[in-house]
Structures are given as structure tokens and as C-alpha cells.
Design an enzyme around this catalytic site. Structure first.
Site: not given
Ligand code: AP5
Length: 206
Positions: A13, A87, A123, A153, A164
Site C-alpha cells: 500500500k 481499517r 522492509r 520498523r 498483524r
């Protein structure tokens, strides 16, 4: 026009939002970036959000919904790109009362859980400008083009990624059905190179 990007964590996203915002001149609101900045700043919003984010849970609806609806109202004459909102069905209902269905284009990027885990583990994000990189794609050198350091992160650790994904399936996936009734949703395959995914999304917008 409000473009809404949905999809599981790591679906791409943020990566696609950066491309779409540049290509269509849309104002990009990432609620994840907004909340991470609030945590670093130590603001009231950041203090409320911190524990939820680091454990991979959603920040409570009442903490985030008003902030985003105010932002939309403030920028109502501009093209907006929402990344990470709504969300939950509660957030989607709030949005549906604030905007006209005709002005909403919802896009869901599909990606299997196994691919999500691979992508999120690789990432890296710029500490200064939040640009997104990947150890598995060309271009990640440890330093961002803006000079900022790349970091992993807190919520990209294996256990938190798993949680998640559970939260996504339980609380966020139902938002897709909500949008099918409220306006419409285009589902786009998130597999392939970032430019290939971008071309699929573009085809739904042009
Ligand atoms: P947020 O920051 O929104 O995280 P997320 O939705 O879990 O999504 P991600 O940012 O992890 O992934 P992405 O889909 O943007 O993928 P990306 O482009 O980075 O939210 C974080 C937290 O904030 C939440 O858990 C929650 O606590 C809180 N929060 C935020 N909004 C909220 C709300 N509305 N309500 C309540 N709480 C909220 O790509 C991932 C990786 O893959 C990158 O390394 C990228 O380079 C790579 N990649 C991208 N595309 C490709 C491709 N095509 N091929 C190969 N690699 C690719």
C-alpha cells in the site's frame, strides 16, 4: 476524489501510494506514518498509540477516526489518497457519513500471508522521509536518497507480523465487504514487480 488503498500489512500500500500520489498529484495520508510521527514526537496521540502499534494491534477507533475525518474535511477540495484508513467497519462507517460514495474509489491489493511475511522481514524505511525500501529489491543501500538512515520498523518482527495478519483478517477484511455495498472495490493482484502492480492499479483509475 478520494482513493482508498486497502490490503494486508506488507501488500505494498505504502509503495503504491508513493507512486500514485506522484503520478496523479494526490495528497497522501498514511495513518501508519502519521501515528509513527506522533510516537516520535511524544504527542498525546503518540502516547495513546504507542503500545498498540508496537504489539501489532489497531489503535482504538476513537483515537484515530476523528483525526482522519478532520484531515479529510480540511483538505476536502483536493484529491486524497488514504493509505491505512479505514481499517475497521466502525472507521468505514464514519468515513461513509463524511463523504459521498460517488467520490470514493476503493482499491484492495491482494497478497498471500506467506508473501507478506517475506516482504515485511526485508522492509527498511527511511527515518527522515519514511520512503520505503526492501533488502530484496534493488535500491536499498542502508541510506535513503534524502540522506536518512534506513531502519527496520518495530512491528516488522516475526511475532508481531503474525499478529498483524490475524488482526487484518479479523478486523480489516470486513471493510472490503462494507465498501462493496457503500461504493465499490477493485481487487488488484499484489504479486509481481512494484511497477507491474502500479500498472494494474492505474488501469482501474484511468
Ligand atoms: P501501517 O503503517 O498502515 O501498516 P500496515 O497496514 O500494516 O501496512 P504496512 O505499512 O506494513 O505495509 P504496506 O502495505 O504499506 O507495504 P509496503 O509498501 O511498506 O500501520 C501500522 C500500525 O499503525 C498498525 O498496526 C496500527 O497499530 C496503526 N494504525 C495505522 N492505521 C490505523 C487505523 N486506521 N486504525 C487503527 N490503527 C491504525 O511494502 C512492504 C515491503 O514490501 C517493503 O519493503 C516494499 O519495498 C516491498 N514491496 C512493495 N511492493 C513490492 C512488490 N511488488 N514486490 C516486492 N516487494 C515489494
Amino acid at each position: 476524489m478520494i482513493v482508498i488503498l486497502m490490503g494486508p500489512p506488507g501488500a505494498g500500500k505504502g509503495t503504491q501510494a508513493q507512486k500514485l500520489a506522484a503520478h496523479y498529484g494526490l495528497r497522501h495520508l498514511s495513518t501508519g506514518d502519521l501515528l509513527r510521527a506522533a510516537v516520535v514526537e511524544g504527542s498525546e496521540l503518540g502516547i495513546k498509540a504507542k503500545e498498540y502499534m508496537s504489539s501489532g494491534q489497531l489503535v482504538p477507533d476513537e483515537v484515530i477516526t476523528g483525526v482522519v475525518l478532520d484531515y479529510i474535511h480540511h483538505h476536502r477540495y483536493q484529491g486524497l489518497l488514504l493509505d491505512g484508513f479505514p481499517r475497521t467497519v466502525f472507521q468505514a462507517e464514519g468515513l461513509s457519513k463524511a463523504v459521498s460514495a460517488d467520490n470514493v474509489k476503493a482499491i484492495s491489493i491482494d497478497l498471500k500471508d506467506e508473501e507478506v511475511v517475506k516482504r515485511l522481514s526485508a522492509r527498511r524505511v527511511c527515518r527522515i522521509c519514511s520512503w520505503i525500501y526492501s533488502d530484496s529489491l534493488p535500491g536499498s543501500t542502508g541510506t535513503c536518497e534524502c540522506g536518512g538512515e534506513l531502519y527496520q520498523r518495530d512491528d516488522d518482527k516475526p511475532e508481531t507480523i503474525k499478529h498483524r495478519l490475524e488482526v487484518y483478517h479479523a478486523q480489516t477484511k470486513p471493510v472490503i465487504d462494507f465498501f462493496k455495498k457503500f461504493s465499490s472495490v477493485v481487487e488488484v493482484d499484489g504479486l509481481g514487480k512494484p511497477d507491474e502492480v502500479f500498472a494494474r492499479i492505474q488501469a482501474t483509475l484511468d
